[in-house]
Design a protein around this motif. Structure first.
Motif, mmCIF file in Angstrom:
data_model
loop_
_atom_site.group_PDB
_atom_site.id
_atom_site.type_symbol
_atom_site.label_atom_id
_atom_site.label_comp_id
_atom_site.label_asym_id
_atom_site.label_seq_id
_atom_site.Cartn_x
_atom_site.Cartn_y
_atom_site.Cartn_z
ATOM 1 N N ILE A 1 0.820 -1.146 -0.075
ATOM 2 C CA ILE A 1 -0.068 -0.165 0.050
ATOM 3 C C ILE A 1 0.782 1.295 0.102
ATOM 4 C CG2 ILE A 1 -1.850 1.085 1.195
ATOM 5 C CD1 ILE A 1 -2.912 -1.371 2.358
ATOM 6 N N LEU A 2 2.046 1.370 0.755
ATOM 7 C CA LEU A 2 2.686 2.495 0.855
ATOM 8 C C LEU A 2 3.917 2.570 -0.135
ATOM 9 C CD1 LEU A 2 3.170 2.497 4.956
ATOM 10 C CD2 LEU A 2 1.426 3.744 3.643
ATOM 11 N N THR A 3 4.178 3.694 -0.393
ATOM 12 C CA THR A 3 5.427 3.759 -1.339
ATOM 13 C C THR A 3 6.138 4.874 -0.729
ATOM 14 O OG1 THR A 3 3.913 3.308 -3.165
ATOM 15 C CG2 THR A 3 6.198 4.296 -3.644
ATOM 16 N N GLU A 4 7.616 4.455 -0.489
ATOM 17 C CA GLU A 4 8.731 5.487 -0.006
ATOM 18 C C GLU A 4 8.779 6.611 -0.955
ATOM 19 O OE1 GLU A 4 13.275 5.416 0.888
ATOM 20 O OE2 GLU A 4 12.377 3.660 1.400
ATOM 21 N N GLY A 5 8.766 7.987 -0.132
ATOM 22 C CA GLY A 5 8.905 9.260 -0.882
ATOM 23 C C GLY A 5 7.430 9.703 -1.347
ATOM 24 N N THR A 6 6.443 8.952 -0.991
ATOM 25 C CA THR A 6 5.041 9.707 -1.384
ATOM 26 C C THR A 6 4.673 10.262 -0.063
ATOM 27 O OG1 THR A 6 4.541 7.738 -2.929
ATOM 28 C CG2 THR A 6 2.563 8.978 -1.725
ATOM 29 N N ILE A 7 3.736 11.557 -0.277
ATOM 30 C CA ILE A 7 3.118 12.150 0.702
ATOM 31 C C ILE A 7 1.857 11.669 1.315
ATOM 32 C CG2 ILE A 7 2.524 14.482 1.203
ATOM 33 C CD1 ILE A 7 4.660 15.670 -0.716
ATOM 34 N N TYR A 8 1.599 11.728 2.476
ATOM 35 C CA TYR A 8 0.312 11.129 2.995
ATOM 36 C C TYR A 8 -0.206 12.308 4.153
ATOM 37 C CZ TYR A 8 1.789 6.782 0.739
ATOM 38 O OH TYR A 8 2.206 5.734 -0.045
ATOM 39 N N ARG A 9 -1.354 11.998 4.504
ATOM 40 C CA ARG A 9 -1.925 12.857 5.377
ATOM 41 C C ARG A 9 -2.306 12.052 6.485
ATOM 42 N NH1 ARG A 9 -3.572 18.017 5.528
ATOM 43 N NH2 ARG A 9 -3.415 18.087 3.009
ATOM 44 N N LEU A 10 -2.021 12.451 7.762
ATOM 45 C CA LEU A 10 -2.458 11.307 9.232
ATOM 46 C C LEU A 10 -3.754 11.603 9.389
ATOM 47 C CD1 LEU A 10 0.712 11.916 11.384
ATOM 48 C CD2 LEU A 10 0.243 10.142 9.498
ATOM 49 N N ARG A 11 -4.405 10.576 9.661
ATOM 50 C CA ARG A 11 -5.863 10.659 10.260
ATOM 51 C C ARG A 11 -5.942 10.380 11.741
ATOM 52 N NH1 ARG A 11 -8.495 5.445 10.008
ATOM 53 N NH2 ARG A 11 -7.253 4.062 8.805
ATOM 54 N N TRP A 12 -4.809 9.642 12.195
ATOM 55 C CA TRP A 12 -4.775 9.296 13.787
ATOM 56 C C TRP A 12 -3.457 9.072 14.058
ATOM 57 C CZ3 TRP A 12 -2.932 4.859 16.254
ATOM 58 C CH2 TRP A 12 -3.326 4.748 17.465
ATOM 59 N N GLU B 1 -5.125 8.906 6.318
ATOM 60 C CA GLU B 1 -6.335 9.293 5.413
ATOM 61 C C GLU B 1 -6.594 8.369 3.943
ATOM 62 O OE1 GLU B 1 -6.992 13.371 4.786
ATOM 63 O OE2 GLU B 1 -6.965 13.817 7.145
ATOM 64 N N GLY B 2 -7.717 7.708 4.026
ATOM 65 C CA GLY B 2 -7.858 7.163 2.801
ATOM 66 C C GLY B 2 -7.246 5.712 2.626
ATOM 67 N N ILE B 3 -6.590 5.396 3.567
ATOM 68 C CA ILE B 3 -5.927 3.767 3.628
ATOM 69 C C ILE B 3 -6.446 3.271 4.982
ATOM 70 C CG2 ILE B 3 -3.888 2.627 3.761
ATOM 71 C CD1 ILE B 3 -2.441 4.990 2.381
ATOM 72 N N ASN B 4 -6.924 2.175 4.635
ATOM 73 C CA ASN B 4 -6.983 0.906 5.733
ATOM 74 C C ASN B 4 -5.730 -0.134 5.463
ATOM 75 O OD1 ASN B 4 -7.635 -1.483 6.885
ATOM 76 N ND2 ASN B 4 -9.923 -1.237 6.523
ATOM 77 N N GLY C 1 -7.083 -10.232 14.199
ATOM 78 C CA GLY C 1 -8.243 -9.514 14.800
ATOM 79 C C GLY C 1 -8.054 -8.045 15.286
ATOM 80 N N GLN C 2 -6.933 -7.392 14.572
ATOM 81 C CA GLN C 2 -6.770 -6.073 14.633
ATOM 82 C C GLN C 2 -7.103 -5.357 13.606
ATOM 83 O OE1 GLN C 2 -3.129 -5.394 16.361
ATOM 84 N NE2 GLN C 2 -3.857 -3.147 17.202
ATOM 85 N N PRO C 3 -8.190 -5.258 12.917
ATOM 86 C CA PRO C 3 -8.491 -4.764 11.546
ATOM 87 C C PRO C 3 -7.565 -3.044 11.464
ATOM 88 C CG PRO C 3 -10.485 -4.729 12.544
ATOM 89 C CD PRO C 3 -9.296 -5.462 13.434
ATOM 90 N N ASP C 4 -7.249 -2.581 10.458
ATOM 91 C CA ASP C 4 -6.727 -1.368 10.074
ATOM 92 C C ASP C 4 -6.006 -1.004 11.249
ATOM 93 O OD1 ASP C 4 -6.345 1.327 8.850
ATOM 94 O OD2 ASP C 4 -8.113 2.030 9.969
ATOM 95 N N ALA C 5 -4.888 -2.037 11.487
ATOM 96 C CA ALA C 5 -3.890 -1.549 12.458
ATOM 97 C C ALA C 5 -3.043 -0.557 12.154
ATOM 98 C CB ALA C 5 -2.986 -2.867 12.602
ATOM 99 N N PRO C 6 -2.582 0.378 12.759
ATOM 100 C CA PRO C 6 -1.604 1.489 12.543
ATOM 101 C C PRO C 6 -0.267 1.092 12.072
ATOM 102 C CG PRO C 6 -2.591 1.666 14.998
ATOM 103 C CD PRO C 6 -2.835 0.065 14.618
ATOM 104 N N TYR C 7 0.194 1.952 11.325
ATOM 105 C CA TYR C 7 1.544 1.629 11.086
ATOM 106 C C TYR C 7 2.458 2.398 11.878
ATOM 107 C CZ TYR C 7 -0.219 1.094 5.923
ATOM 108 O OH TYR C 7 -0.782 0.436 5.093
#
Length: 121
Positions: free
Chosen positions: A33-44, A62-65, A73-79
């Motif tokens: 899902i993630l790509t090094e060098g890409t800009i993301y926005r934090l939601r939590w 934001e926008g990523i599960n 048993g831990q859906p959408d676990a934080p990175y």
């Protein structure tokens, strides 16, 4: 061991600096899902606990599960927050643009600003 990163907050733009996922045998693979060098926005942002990875400062994007952790048993676990750095916009970009192309016009929003001072008072 817990990490302490007080410079991350929801809504902040961050850049991914590590898109590798560690495997149990010690090797790593590219995150799907993630790509090094890409800009993301934090939601939590907050402390997370995973029975394999232990306690860590986690972030959700934001926008990523994340999808990882569903098997445990831990859906959408934080990175792990260590995989991201705050996006720092270059305050000298306008000066670098002038050096690169001295004839390039600079609009007011790019250039430096100065307060007008009333002289002779």
């Amino acid at each position: 061991m817990t990490e302490s990163r007080h410079d991350l907050y929801p809504g902040q733009e961050v850049v991914c600096i590590d898109d590798q996922v560690p495997l149990m045998d010690g090797t790593t693979v590219k995150d799907a899902i993630l790509t090094e060098g890409t800009i993301y926005r934090l939601r939590w942002v907050g402390m997370a606990n995973h029975y394999v990875f232990g306690e860590y400062l986690g972030v959700k994007i934001e926008g990523i599960n994340s999808g990882f952790g569903e098997a445990w048993g831990q859906p959408d676990a934080p990175y792990n927050a260590r995989r991201f750095r705050p996006l720092v916009k270059d305050p000298l970009a306008w000066a670098k643009a002038i050096v690169a192309d001295p004839k390039r016009p600079i609009d007011a929003s790019e250039g430096p600003t100065r307060k007008k001072v009333k002289e002779g008072v």
